[in-house]
Motif scaffolding. Structure first.
Motif, short mmCIF file in Angstrom:
data_model
loop_
_atom_site.label_atom_id
_atom_site.label_comp_id
_atom_site.label_asym_id
_atom_site.label_seq_id
_atom_site.Cartn_x
_atom_site.Cartn_y
_atom_site.Cartn_z
N ASN A 66 0.82 -1.21 0.00
CA ASN A 66 0.00 0.00 0.00
C ASN A 66 0.86 1.26 0.00
O ASN A 66 0.58 2.23 -0.72
CB ASN A 66 -0.91 0.02 1.24
CG ASN A 66 -1.96 -1.06 1.23
OD1 ASN A 66 -2.25 -1.65 0.20
ND2 ASN A 66 -2.52 -1.34 2.40
N GLN A 67 1.87 1.27 0.84
CA GLN A 67 2.72 2.47 0.92
C GLN A 67 3.55 2.66 -0.34
O GLN A 67 3.85 3.79 -0.73
CB GLN A 67 3.58 2.39 2.18
CG GLN A 67 2.74 2.50 3.45
CD GLN A 67 3.53 2.45 4.73
OE1 GLN A 67 4.74 2.69 4.75
NE2 GLN A 67 2.85 2.15 5.84
N ALA A 68 3.90 1.56 -1.00
CA ALA A 68 4.57 1.67 -2.30
C ALA A 68 3.65 2.33 -3.32
O ALA A 68 4.08 3.22 -4.07
CB ALA A 68 5.01 0.29 -2.78
N VAL A 69 2.39 1.91 -3.36
CA VAL A 69 1.44 2.53 -4.28
C VAL A 69 1.27 4.01 -3.96
O VAL A 69 1.22 4.86 -4.87
CB VAL A 69 0.09 1.79 -4.23
CG1 VAL A 69 -0.99 2.57 -4.99
CG2 VAL A 69 0.22 0.38 -4.79
N ALA A 70 1.22 4.35 -2.67
CA ALA A 70 1.07 5.75 -2.29
C ALA A 70 2.26 6.57 -2.76
O ALA A 70 2.10 7.69 -3.26
CB ALA A 70 0.90 5.88 -0.78
N ALA A 71 3.47 6.04 -2.62
CA ALA A 71 4.65 6.77 -3.08
C ALA A 71 4.62 6.95 -4.59
O ALA A 71 4.98 8.01 -5.12
CB ALA A 71 5.92 6.04 -2.65
N ALA A 72 4.17 5.91 -5.30
CA ALA A 72 4.05 6.02 -6.76
C ALA A 72 3.00 7.05 -7.15
O ALA A 72 3.19 7.83 -8.10
CB ALA A 72 3.71 4.65 -7.36
N ARG A 73 1.89 7.09 -6.41
CA ARG A 73 0.86 8.10 -6.68
C ARG A 73 1.35 9.51 -6.37
O ARG A 73 0.85 10.48 -6.93
CB ARG A 73 -0.39 7.79 -5.83
CG ARG A 73 -1.07 6.48 -6.17
CD ARG A 73 -1.80 6.55 -7.49
NE ARG A 73 -3.11 7.19 -7.38
CZ ARG A 73 -3.87 7.52 -8.41
NH1 ARG A 73 -3.44 7.31 -9.64
NH2 ARG A 73 -5.04 8.08 -8.24
N ALA A 74 2.35 9.59 -5.50
CA ALA A 74 2.98 10.89 -5.21
C ALA A 74 4.04 11.25 -6.23
O ALA A 74 4.81 12.18 -6.02
CB ALA A 74 3.58 10.87 -3.81
N ALA A 75 4.10 10.49 -7.34
CA ALA A 75 4.99 10.76 -8.46
C ALA A 75 6.44 10.36 -8.20
O ALA A 75 7.35 10.89 -8.83
CB ALA A 75 4.91 12.22 -8.91
N ALA A 76 6.67 9.42 -7.28
CA ALA A 76 8.01 8.90 -7.06
C ALA A 76 8.21 7.62 -7.86
O ALA A 76 7.27 6.85 -8.07
CB ALA A 76 8.23 8.61 -5.57
N GLU A 77 9.45 7.40 -8.30
CA GLU A 77 9.81 6.10 -8.86
C GLU A 77 9.90 5.14 -7.69
O GLU A 77 10.72 5.34 -6.79
CB GLU A 77 11.14 6.19 -9.59
CG GLU A 77 11.59 4.90 -10.23
CD GLU A 77 12.88 5.06 -11.01
OE1 GLU A 77 13.60 4.05 -11.17
OE2 GLU A 77 13.17 6.19 -11.46
N THR A 78 9.10 4.10 -7.69
CA THR A 78 8.92 3.29 -6.48
C THR A 78 9.10 1.81 -6.76
O THR A 78 8.55 1.26 -7.72
CB THR A 78 7.52 3.52 -5.89
OG1 THR A 78 7.30 4.92 -5.70
CG2 THR A 78 7.38 2.81 -4.55
N ALA A 79 9.87 1.15 -5.88
CA ALA A 79 10.05 -0.30 -5.95
C ALA A 79 9.52 -0.92 -4.67
O ALA A 79 9.71 -0.38 -3.58
CB ALA A 79 11.52 -0.65 -6.12
N PHE A 80 8.85 -2.05 -4.82
CA PHE A 80 8.40 -2.82 -3.67
C PHE A 80 9.29 -4.04 -3.52
O PHE A 80 9.54 -4.78 -4.49
CB PHE A 80 6.95 -3.26 -3.83
CG PHE A 80 6.50 -4.25 -2.80
CD1 PHE A 80 6.42 -3.88 -1.46
CD2 PHE A 80 6.19 -5.56 -3.15
CE1 PHE A 80 6.04 -4.80 -0.49
CE2 PHE A 80 5.80 -6.48 -2.20
CZ PHE A 80 5.72 -6.10 -0.86
N LEU A 81 9.80 -4.26 -2.31
CA LEU A 81 10.58 -5.44 -1.99
C LEU A 81 9.83 -6.25 -0.95
O LEU A 81 9.41 -5.71 0.09
CB LEU A 81 11.96 -5.05 -1.44
CG LEU A 81 12.88 -4.25 -2.36
CD1 LEU A 81 14.20 -3.96 -1.64
CD2 LEU A 81 13.14 -4.99 -3.65
N GLY A 82 9.66 -7.54 -1.21
CA GLY A 82 8.95 -8.40 -0.27
C GLY A 82 8.78 -9.77 -0.89
O GLY A 82 9.45 -10.13 -1.87
N CYS A 83 7.88 -10.54 -0.33
CA CYS A 83 7.68 -11.93 -0.75
C CYS A 83 6.19 -12.25 -0.82
O CYS A 83 5.44 -11.88 0.08
CB CYS A 83 8.38 -12.86 0.23
SG CYS A 83 8.40 -14.59 -0.29
N VAL A 84 5.80 -12.92 -1.88
CA VAL A 84 4.41 -13.37 -2.04
C VAL A 84 4.41 -14.88 -2.17
O VAL A 84 5.45 -15.52 -2.34
CB VAL A 84 3.74 -12.72 -3.27
CG1 VAL A 84 3.66 -11.21 -3.09
CG2 VAL A 84 4.49 -13.08 -4.55
#
Length: 319
Positions: A66-84
Motif C-alpha cells: 500500500n505504501q509503495a502505491v502511495a509513493a508512486a501516486r505521489a509521483a516517485a519512482e517506487t520499488a516494492f521489496l517483499g515476498c508473495v
C-alpha cells in the motif's frame, strides 16, 4: 525523479463491511480481535461465524504494498521489496502493483507458502479493524535483503512497516548505519507489537504512529533521536523532534479509514525523499491520508499528486 523503496508486506485483503453493532459483537467474542484503528498479528486464518456483510471483497493490500502505491501516486519512482506466495497470480498481486506504477521485479515468490492475508472489518462510520496472517511475508530474511541491499541503499527514501520479520529490517538498518550516504528512512510500526527494537536504530529518521501505536511504544519513542509523527485522525498531525509541527487535516466525510495511514506514509516518504521540507511534506501527506478516507478501499483510494497539490493550493488561498 524521487526514488523510493518500500520493504514490507503484500497481502490479500479480505474486507467485510459490517454494522458497528456486529463488529462490537466480534470484539466481545474473540480475544484476538483488534481494537478500532488497530492492526494485530494472528497465527492463522480465523474461524468466523457466517457474517451477513453488506459487501465482501478480496483486494491487494499489505502495508508495504500500500505504501509503495502511495509513493508512486505521489509521483516517485517506487520499488516494492517483499515476498508473495504461490497463490499470488490467482489474486493478481504483482500485476495489480505493476499497473499502479510500482516496480515489482525483485519480489520473491515462496512456492510453499500462501500470500499473506489481512482480515479487514469496516463499520458504518468508516472505522477499520485489521488482523493479519503473515504467510509469505514471514519468508523475508537476511539473505533476501542482502541480495537487494544496493537497491535499498541508493534510494532517496526507504519505507518500513512491521508486517515482515523484524530481524530482516534490523539487518538492513544495521548496514545502513555504517554508510556515509543512505536513504531517509520512514518507519511505520504497525502492528506495534515487536516493533520496539527498530525504534532505537539510528538509521531510522522518522517514525509514524497512530494513537494506539504511540501508546504502545511511548517509552521507546521517548528515547528516539529522530522525528516522531503522530497521526490523530480529525485531530490532526503532530510531529516532534528538532522542531514541532502541527498540521490540521482538510474537512472530509470519511467512508473508509483503512488506508489513511498508508497513504500518509507513502506520500511522506516521497515528499521528504524528494527534498521537501518536513513541514511541507507533512502537509501533503496529511491531505493524501485524509482524502483517501473518502473512497472505499485502500490502494484505489489513494489520491494522485495533482489532486493533493490542488487541495494544498486551495487551502493556502483560503488561509
Amino acid at each position: 525523479m524521487t526514488d523510493v523503496v518500500s520493504l514490507g508486506s503484500a497481502n490479500v485483503d479480505r474486507t467485510r463491511y459490517l454494522s458497528t453493532d456486529r463488529i462490537r459483537d466480534l470484539e466481545a467474542r474473540y480475544d484476538w480481535f483488534p481494537a478500532a484503528g488497530e492492526t494485530v498479528r494472528i497465527d492463522a486464518s480465523p474461524e468466523l461465524p457466517a457474517l451477513e456483510a453488506d459487501r465482501y471483497e478480496n483486494v491487494v493490500g499489505g502495508k508495504g504494498a500500500n505504501q509503495a502505491v502511495a509513493a508512486a501516486r505521489a509521483a516517485a519512482e517506487t520499488a516494492f521489496l517483499g515476498c508473495v506466495g504461490a497463490d499470488a497470480a490467482e489474486y493478481g498481486v504483482l500485476e495489480t502493483l505493476a499497473d499502479r506504477g510500482v516496480d515489482v521485479d525483485r519480489v520473491a515468490i515462496a512456492a510453499d507458502l500462501e500470500t499473506g492475508k489481512a482480515y479487514v472489518f469496516v463499520d458504518d462510520t468508516g472505522e477499520s479493524w485489521i488482523a493479519i496472517v503473515g504467510g509469505a511475508n514471514d519468508a523475508v530474511d537476511d539473505a533476501y535483503v542482502d541480495r537487494h541491499y544496493e537497491r535499498i541503499r541508493t534510494a532517496d527514501a526507504l519505507l518500513l512497516q512491521n508486517e515482515i520479520p523484524v530481524a530482516a529490517m534490523e539487518r538492513v538498518l544495521e548496514r545502513l548505519e555504517s554508510e556515509s550516504t543512505r536513504p531517509t528512512t520512514v518507519f511505520n510500526p504497525a502492528p506495534a507489537e515487536g516493533a520496539e527494537p527498530l525504534c532505537s536504530r539510528s538509521a531510522v529518521d522518522i517514525v509514524v504512529v497512530n494513537e494506539a501505536e504511540y501508546a504502545a511504544l511511548e517509552e521507546e519513542l521517548a528515547d528516539f533521536d529522530g522525528t516522531v509523527v503522530r497521526t490523530r485522525g480529525a485531530d490532526g498531525v503532530v510531529a516532534t523532534g528538532a522542531v514541532e509541527h502541527r498540521v490540521t487535516p482538510p474537512s472530509v466525510d470519511p467512508v473508509d479509514t483503512t488506508g489513511a495511514g498508508d497513504a500518509f506514509c507513502g506520500y511522506l516518504a516521497a515528499l521528504v525523499g524528494g527534498g521537501a521540507g518536513l513541514e511541507r511534506a507533512l502537509e501533503g501527506a496529511t491531505v493524501a491520508g485524509s482524502t483517501a478516507t473518502e473512497t472505499e478501499g485502500v490502494q484505489n483510494a489513494i489520491p494522485d499528486r495533482e489532486t493533493v497539490e490542488r487541495t494544498l493550493e486551495n487551502r493556502n488561498v483560503d488561509d
